[in-house]
Scaffold this motif. Structure first.
Motif, PDB file in Angstrom:
ATOM      1  N   ALA A   2       0.835  -1.190   0.000  1.00 16.57           N
ATOM      2  CA  ALA A   2       0.000   0.000   0.000  1.00 16.57           C
ATOM      3  C   ALA A   2       0.872   1.244   0.000  1.00 16.57           C
ATOM      4  O   ALA A   2       1.939   1.268   0.622  1.00 16.57           O
ATOM      5  N   VAL A   3       0.431   2.261  -0.695  1.00 16.27           N
ATOM      6  CA  VAL A   3       1.132   3.537  -0.734  1.00 16.27           C
ATOM      7  C   VAL A   3       0.170   4.592  -0.200  1.00 16.27           C
ATOM      8  O   VAL A   3      -0.971   4.693  -0.642  1.00 16.27           O
ATOM      9  N   VAL A   4       0.631   5.361   0.785  1.00 19.21           N
ATOM     10  CA  VAL A   4      -0.181   6.418   1.386  1.00 19.21           C
ATOM     11  C   VAL A   4       0.551   7.744   1.259  1.00 19.21           C
ATOM     12  O   VAL A   4       1.745   7.780   0.954  1.00 19.21           O
ATOM     13  N   GLU A   5      -0.154   8.827   1.521  1.00 19.52           N
ATOM     14  CA  GLU A   5       0.482  10.154   1.519  1.00 19.52           C
ATOM     15  C   GLU A   5       0.877  10.514   2.941  1.00 19.52           C
ATOM     16  O   GLU A   5       0.098  10.329   3.878  1.00 19.52           O
ATOM     17  N   CYS A   6       2.055  11.060   3.095  1.00 18.24           N
ATOM     18  CA  CYS A   6       2.502  11.567   4.390  1.00 18.24           C
ATOM     19  C   CYS A   6       1.524  12.670   4.809  1.00 18.24           C
ATOM     20  O   CYS A   6       1.250  13.582   4.029  1.00 18.24           O
ATOM     21  N   PRO A   7       0.968  12.608   6.022  1.00 13.34           N
ATOM     22  CA  PRO A   7       0.013  13.617   6.463  1.00 13.34           C
ATOM     23  C   PRO A   7       0.615  15.030   6.555  1.00 13.34           C
ATOM     24  O   PRO A   7      -0.114  16.014   6.514  1.00 13.34           O
ATOM     25  N   THR A   8       1.922  15.135   6.661  1.00  8.73           N
ATOM     26  CA  THR A   8       2.563  16.437   6.806  1.00  8.73           C
ATOM     27  C   THR A   8       2.942  17.058   5.474  1.00  8.73           C
ATOM     28  O   THR A   8       2.617  18.212   5.211  1.00  8.73           O
ATOM     29  N   CYS A   9       3.611  16.300   4.615  1.00  7.28           N
ATOM     30  CA  CYS A   9       4.134  16.886   3.376  1.00  7.28           C
ATOM     31  C   CYS A   9       3.534  16.305   2.107  1.00  7.28           C
ATOM     32  O   CYS A   9       3.880  16.736   1.006  1.00  7.28           O
ATOM     33  N   SER A  10       2.679  15.307   2.236  1.00  7.72           N
ATOM     34  CA  SER A  10       1.987  14.654   1.117  1.00  7.72           C
ATOM     35  C   SER A  10       2.896  13.818   0.220  1.00  7.72           C
ATOM     36  O   SER A  10       2.496  13.445  -0.877  1.00  7.72           O
ATOM     37  N   ALA A  11       4.107  13.511   0.667  1.00  8.05           N
ATOM     38  CA  ALA A  11       4.987  12.627  -0.102  1.00  8.05           C
ATOM     39  C   ALA A  11       4.398  11.222  -0.102  1.00  8.05           C
ATOM     40  O   ALA A  11       3.722  10.818   0.848  1.00  8.05           O
ATOM     41  N   TYR A  62       8.540   5.176  10.394  1.00  4.89           N
ATOM     42  CA  TYR A  62       7.848   6.444  10.640  1.00  4.89           C
ATOM     43  C   TYR A  62       6.428   6.463  10.082  1.00  4.89           C
ATOM     44  O   TYR A  62       5.755   7.472  10.152  1.00  4.89           O
ATOM     45  N   ARG A  63       5.973   5.343   9.486  1.00  3.99           N
ATOM     46  CA  ARG A  63       4.666   5.342   8.835  1.00  3.99           C
ATOM     47  C   ARG A  63       3.571   5.823   9.762  1.00  3.99           C
ATOM     48  O   ARG A  63       3.641   5.543  10.956  1.00  3.99           O
ATOM     49  N   PRO A  64       2.633   6.599   9.334  1.00  7.67           N
ATOM     50  CA  PRO A  64       2.351   6.986   7.964  1.00  7.67           C
ATOM     51  C   PRO A  64       3.175   8.176   7.479  1.00  7.67           C
ATOM     52  O   PRO A  64       2.938   8.688   6.394  1.00  7.67           O
ATOM     53  N   PHE A  65       4.119   8.624   8.274  1.00  2.00           N
ATOM     54  CA  PHE A  65       4.958   9.764   7.873  1.00  2.00           C
ATOM     55  C   PHE A  65       6.125   9.280   7.019  1.00  2.00           C
ATOM     56  O   PHE A  65       6.507   8.119   7.080  1.00  2.00           O
ATOM     57  N   CYS A  66       6.705  10.204   6.261  1.00  2.74           N
ATOM     58  CA  CYS A  66       7.828   9.828   5.398  1.00  2.74           C
ATOM     59  C   CYS A  66       9.156   9.897   6.131  1.00  2.74           C
ATOM     60  O   CYS A  66      10.129   9.281   5.711  1.00  2.74           O
ATOM     61  N   SER A  67       9.207  10.642   7.244  1.00  7.27           N
ATOM     62  CA  SER A  67      10.481  10.830   7.946  1.00  7.27           C
ATOM     63  C   SER A  67      10.249  11.215   9.400  1.00  7.27           C
ATOM     64  O   SER A  67       9.133  11.551   9.808  1.00  7.27           O
ATOM     65  N   GLU A  68      11.309  11.184  10.163  1.00  7.87           N
ATOM     66  CA  GLU A  68      11.277  11.636  11.563  1.00  7.87           C
ATOM     67  C   GLU A  68      10.866  13.103  11.631  1.00  7.87           C
ATOM     68  O   GLU A  68      10.112  13.505  12.508  1.00  7.87           O
ATOM     69  N   ARG A  69      11.360  13.902  10.694  1.00 10.18           N
ATOM     70  CA  ARG A  69      11.046  15.328  10.670  1.00 10.18           C
ATOM     71  C   ARG A  69       9.542  15.564  10.547  1.00 10.18           C
ATOM     72  O   ARG A  69       8.962  16.332  11.309  1.00 10.18           O
ATOM     73  N   VAL A  98       4.383   7.384   0.459  1.00  7.96           N
ATOM     74  CA  VAL A  98       5.092   6.545   1.422  1.00  7.96           C
ATOM     75  C   VAL A  98       4.570   5.120   1.313  1.00  7.96           C
ATOM     76  O   VAL A  98       3.356   4.904   1.310  1.00  7.96           O
ATOM     77  N   GLU A  99       5.467   4.149   1.219  1.00  7.95           N
ATOM     78  CA  GLU A  99       5.055   2.752   1.234  1.00  7.95           C
ATOM     79  C   GLU A  99       4.738   2.339   2.665  1.00  7.95           C
ATOM     80  O   GLU A  99       5.487   2.627   3.591  1.00  7.95           O
ATOM     81  N   TRP A 100       3.595   1.676   2.844  1.00  8.85           N
ATOM     82  CA  TRP A 100       3.174   1.223   4.170  1.00  8.85           C
ATOM     83  C   TRP A 100       3.775  -0.156   4.400  1.00  8.85           C
ATOM     84  O   TRP A 100       3.157  -1.179   4.145  1.00  8.85           O
ATOM     85  N   THR A 101       5.023  -0.185   4.870  1.00 11.74           N
ATOM     86  CA  THR A 101       5.715  -1.433   5.144  1.00 11.74           C
ATOM     87  C   THR A 101       6.371  -1.362   6.512  1.00 11.74           C
ATOM     88  O   THR A 101       6.538  -0.277   7.075  1.00 11.74           O
ATOM     89  N   GLU A 102       6.764  -2.509   7.026  1.00  9.46           N
ATOM     90  CA  GLU A 102       7.450  -2.545   8.318  1.00  9.46           C
ATOM     91  C   GLU A 102       8.813  -1.870   8.248  1.00  9.46           C
ATOM     92  O   GLU A 102       9.346  -1.442   9.269  1.00  9.46           O
TER      93      GLU A 102
END
Length: 57
Positions: A3-12, A22-29, A14-18
């Motif tokens: 599954a691929v979702v959008e980062c809630p912060t920046c809309s990048a 940071y899922r659903p986010f793309c990064s720690e930032r 993101v693959e939903w994998t283990e």
């Protein structure tokens, strides 16, 4: 299929994998930005004031 979702912060995208810790986010930032928004009460849940059954109408 992953599954691929959008980062809630920046809309990048993101693959939903283990592998993505940071899922659903793309990064720690992005995760920290979202946490900061919650801490500053930028997100709210609308609610009506409670109704007191003892109040007369």
């Amino acid at each position: 299929m992953t599954a691929v979702v959008e980062c809630p912060t920046c809309s990048a995208k993101v693959e939903w994998t283990e592998k993505n810790k940071y899922r659903p986010f793309c990064s720690e930032r992005c995760k920290q930005i979202d946490l900061g928004a919650w801490a500053e009460e930028k997100y709210t849940i609308p609610a009506a004031p409670p109704v007191d059954p003892n109040d007369e109408e």
